[in-house]
Design a protein around this motif. Structure first.
Motif, PDB file in Angstrom:
ATOM      1  N   ILE A 111     -27.673 -28.120 -27.400  1.00  0.00           N
ATOM      2  CA  ILE A 111     -26.966 -26.836 -27.488  1.00  0.00           C
ATOM      3  C   ILE A 111     -26.357 -26.663 -28.877  1.00  0.00           C
ATOM      4  O   ILE A 111     -26.426 -25.575 -29.467  1.00  0.00           O
ATOM      5  CB  ILE A 111     -25.869 -26.757 -26.401  1.00  0.00           C
ATOM      6  CG1 ILE A 111     -26.511 -26.637 -25.017  1.00  0.00           C
ATOM      7  CG2 ILE A 111     -24.935 -25.566 -26.654  1.00  0.00           C
ATOM      8  CD1 ILE A 111     -25.533 -26.696 -23.870  1.00  0.00           C
ATOM      9  N   GLU A 112     -25.776 -27.733 -29.408  1.00  0.00           N
ATOM     10  CA  GLU A 112     -25.198 -27.670 -30.758  1.00  0.00           C
ATOM     11  C   GLU A 112     -26.264 -27.286 -31.777  1.00  0.00           C
ATOM     12  O   GLU A 112     -26.026 -26.467 -32.664  1.00  0.00           O
ATOM     13  CB  GLU A 112     -24.576 -29.015 -31.124  1.00  0.00           C
ATOM     14  CG  GLU A 112     -23.968 -29.034 -32.521  1.00  0.00           C
ATOM     15  CD  GLU A 112     -23.526 -30.420 -32.948  1.00  0.00           C
ATOM     16  OE1 GLU A 112     -22.906 -30.528 -34.018  1.00  0.00           O
ATOM     17  OE2 GLU A 112     -23.812 -31.399 -32.213  1.00  0.00           O
ATOM     18  N   ILE A 115     -27.128 -23.540 -31.442  1.00  0.00           N
ATOM     19  CA  ILE A 115     -26.065 -22.684 -31.974  1.00  0.00           C
ATOM     20  C   ILE A 115     -26.006 -22.774 -33.491  1.00  0.00           C
ATOM     21  O   ILE A 115     -25.812 -21.772 -34.187  1.00  0.00           O
ATOM     22  CB  ILE A 115     -24.715 -23.083 -31.345  1.00  0.00           C
ATOM     23  CG1 ILE A 115     -24.719 -22.728 -29.852  1.00  0.00           C
ATOM     24  CG2 ILE A 115     -23.558 -22.381 -32.063  1.00  0.00           C
ATOM     25  CD1 ILE A 115     -23.496 -23.190 -29.109  1.00  0.00           C
ATOM     26  N   ARG A 116     -26.187 -23.968 -34.029  1.00  0.00           N
ATOM     27  CA  ARG A 116     -26.112 -24.168 -35.480  1.00  0.00           C
ATOM     28  C   ARG A 116     -27.206 -23.391 -36.195  1.00  0.00           C
ATOM     29  O   ARG A 116     -27.008 -22.901 -37.314  1.00  0.00           O
ATOM     30  CB  ARG A 116     -26.227 -25.657 -35.808  1.00  0.00           C
ATOM     31  CG  ARG A 116     -25.816 -25.984 -37.244  1.00  0.00           C
ATOM     32  CD  ARG A 116     -26.091 -27.433 -37.620  1.00  0.00           C
ATOM     33  NE  ARG A 116     -25.707 -28.374 -36.604  1.00  0.00           N
ATOM     34  CZ  ARG A 116     -26.576 -29.175 -35.962  1.00  0.00           C
ATOM     35  NH1 ARG A 116     -27.873 -29.103 -36.246  1.00  0.00           N
ATOM     36  NH2 ARG A 116     -26.157 -30.033 -35.067  1.00  0.00           N
ATOM     37  N   ALA A 119     -28.101 -18.996 -32.351  1.00  0.00           N
ATOM     38  CA  ALA A 119     -28.562 -18.797 -30.976  1.00  0.00           C
ATOM     39  C   ALA A 119     -29.095 -17.385 -30.795  1.00  0.00           C
ATOM     40  O   ALA A 119     -28.523 -16.423 -31.308  1.00  0.00           O
ATOM     41  CB  ALA A 119     -27.410 -19.058 -30.003  1.00  0.00           C
ATOM     42  N   GLU A 121     -29.678 -13.725 -29.329  1.00  0.00           N
ATOM     43  CA  GLU A 121     -28.611 -12.858 -28.843  1.00  0.00           C
ATOM     44  C   GLU A 121     -28.786 -12.433 -27.387  1.00  0.00           C
ATOM     45  O   GLU A 121     -28.038 -11.602 -26.886  1.00  0.00           O
ATOM     46  CB  GLU A 121     -28.523 -11.609 -29.733  1.00  0.00           C
ATOM     47  CG  GLU A 121     -28.108 -11.941 -31.162  1.00  0.00           C
ATOM     48  CD  GLU A 121     -28.033 -10.703 -32.037  1.00  0.00           C
ATOM     49  OE1 GLU A 121     -28.398  -9.621 -31.531  1.00  0.00           O
ATOM     50  OE2 GLU A 121     -27.626 -10.816 -33.200  1.00  0.00           O
ATOM     51  N   THR A 280     -33.256 -18.106 -25.408  1.00  0.00           N
ATOM     52  CA  THR A 280     -32.337 -19.220 -25.618  1.00  0.00           C
ATOM     53  C   THR A 280     -32.799 -20.442 -24.842  1.00  0.00           C
ATOM     54  O   THR A 280     -32.693 -21.575 -25.327  1.00  0.00           O
ATOM     55  CB  THR A 280     -30.905 -18.838 -25.196  1.00  0.00           C
ATOM     56  OG1 THR A 280     -30.487 -17.716 -25.973  1.00  0.00           O
ATOM     57  CG2 THR A 280     -29.942 -19.981 -25.431  1.00  0.00           C
TER      58      THR A 280
END
Length: 297
Positions: A111-112, A115-116, A119, A121, A280
């Motif tokens: 997940i990190e 997101i980095r 991610a 929309e 996602t």
């Protein structure tokens, strides 16, 4: 005739564990809930709960009926939730069911990474549960499941499966630090912290050790790999864990060595049968691919 009110009362008693809590949720009296349950029992022809003082305990038949009820009402819940999300602006949530070992290591790392890198929309919220993975995915309560691979992947689509090595972890200064690799035979007589027998890891390791002439001296058993890592870090024994727990242990200064054993740690990614992941969800699968590929580098 079975009514919607009877089923609703049954649902909330099963979910909340008591007549009082179900009554509060439904905003009706406790006697009304009790009456609806009795009516349902009369309609189905068998007992749903047994009374133990002030407590009520579901019967085996109640659990069987509960599974059917949950499946029947799940579609309506999904429609309702989707409608709410559309009204809120069109964004949706991504629900992940992960075995505890992955919920504290692999999944947060993936997940990190998503997101980095920005991610997509299409997701406004990510939720994670550690309840039984295959069941949660099969019932469509989770969009993606991250699990230890088993033969019970029924009613789900297998997206990916991986095999990665097991690792031995030990406290700083342990003699295993002088070895490049640890063999099962090296664990003979060693103070060991194992996994609870109810876990897949515990069952696998019990099989290993039962085949050894002299196995490790198991002094503690735990359900969570994170707890085992903490105990090993305090010098209370050694253990065999997954690669991600081993990496966290090494980052905290502990000793980590590959286990020289033919069997590997098997990971599976699953989704509900016939569904399509969101952007996602796809990005998270790719991030997990990367994390798995980094093992050993």
């Amino acid at each position: 005739m079975i009514t919607h009110r009877q089923i609703s009362a049954f649902q909330e008693v099963m979910r909340n564990g008591s007549l009082t809590a179900a009554a509060e949720y439904l905003d009706i009296s406790q006697p009304a809930v009790s009456r609806l349950i009795k009516e349902l029992e009369g309609n189905v022809g068998f007992a749903l709960f047994t009374r133990h003082g002030a407590r009520i305990v579901p019967t085996a038949a109640a659990h069987n009926l509960w599974e059917v009820v949950e499946r029947s009402f799940l579609g309506m819940d999904h429609i309702r939730n989707t409608a709410q999300q559309i009204r809120a602006g069109g964004n949706t949530s991504l629900s992940i069911a992960a075995a505890p070992v992955f919920a504290t290591t692999l999944v947060p790392q993936a997940i990190e990474a998503v997101i980095r890198t920005g991610a997509p929309e299409d997701i406004s919220q990510i939720t994670i549960t550690t309840l039984p993975v295959v069941r949660q995915v099969a019932l469509r309560r989770a969009d993606l499941g991250v699990n230890i691979l088993t033969h019970h992947q029924h009613e789900v689509d297998l997206i990916r499966s991986y095999s990665v090595p097991f690792f031995v972890i030990a406290a700083p200064g342990h003699p295993f630090g002088a070895q490049q690799e640890v063999q099962l035979a090296d664990l003979a007589g060693v103070t060991y912290i194992g996994f609870d027998d109810t876990t897949i890891s515990g069952q696998v390791q019990n099989r290993w050790f039962s085949a050894m002439r002299h196995g490790p001296r198991i002094t503690m058993k735990c359900y969570l790999a994170s707890v085992i890592r903490a105990l090993v870090g305090r010098g209370l024994g050694v253990s065999v864990v997954d690669p991600w727990t081993a990496r966290e242990h090494a980052e905290r200064g502990g000793i980590t060595r590959p286990l020289g054993h033919g069997e590997e740690f098997r990971v599976s990614l699953v989704k509900p049968l016939g569904t399509t992941l969101s952007r996602t969800g796809d990005a998270l699968v790719e991030a997990i691919d990367t994390e798995v590929g980094a093992i050993g580098r």
